[in-house]
Motif scaffolding. Sequence first.
Motif, PDB file in Angstrom:
ATOM      1  N   GLN A 189       6.706   3.652  10.098  1.00 38.78           N
ATOM      2  CA  GLN A 189       5.726   2.575  10.265  1.00 38.78           C
ATOM      3  C   GLN A 189       5.008   2.702  11.605  1.00 38.78           C
ATOM      4  OE1 GLN A 189       7.781  -1.113   9.691  1.00 38.78           O
ATOM      5  NE2 GLN A 189       8.202  -0.703   7.544  1.00 38.78           N
ATOM      6  N   ASN A 212       2.620   5.562  11.391  1.00 36.36           N
ATOM      7  CA  ASN A 212       1.485   5.158  10.569  1.00 36.36           C
ATOM      8  C   ASN A 212       0.490   4.323  11.380  1.00 36.36           C
ATOM      9  OD1 ASN A 212       0.216   5.210   7.962  1.00 36.36           O
ATOM     10  ND2 ASN A 212       0.681   3.029   7.830  1.00 36.36           N
ATOM     11  N   ASP A 246      -3.339   5.435  12.076  1.00 36.75           N
ATOM     12  CA  ASP A 246      -4.443   4.534  11.725  1.00 36.75           C
ATOM     13  C   ASP A 246      -5.397   4.310  12.891  1.00 36.75           C
ATOM     14  OD1 ASP A 246      -3.596   4.265   9.120  1.00 36.75           O
ATOM     15  OD2 ASP A 246      -2.653   2.298   9.423  1.00 36.75           O
TER      16      ASP A 246
END
Length: 146
Positions: free
Chosen positions: A111, A114, A118
């Motif tokens: 996470q 990620n 992003d």
Amino acid sequence: MTTSPSQDVSGRLFLAVGRLSRSLRQAGAPGPGHGAISALATLVNYGQLRLGDLAAKEGVAAATMSRIVAALVEAGYVRRESDPIDRRAWLATATEEGERMVSGVRSTRVQELNRRIDRLPPELRERLIGALPALEALLSDDEDGS
């Protein structure tokens, strides 16, 4: 002394991967250290292993692995039992709690990674995606030798 372009790439990649890995570990939840999590993940992936085999897969001395496994047993993440074939040896197996720990650590770190991906500009994100097959190919030698 001058370095070739490939040495420069190798050095930059080595530093970037190491720093990213350390940064993601530090962003994760508190708990067992990296060596213990790595050993636990190996047990989750391979199943029951003799301590010597686990030490070899992790690239550490048997005495070091014995200490790591003892801490994981105490925490309830690993079960240790004598090897029925060789009573002098020990077998280690991840418990359900150990499997949950590995899954949670991976989830937290994935996470965080990620979130960082992003934040990249779209062009860099696409370049990273394009580089994944090459990075995965670098691992194939390690996996074959395990």
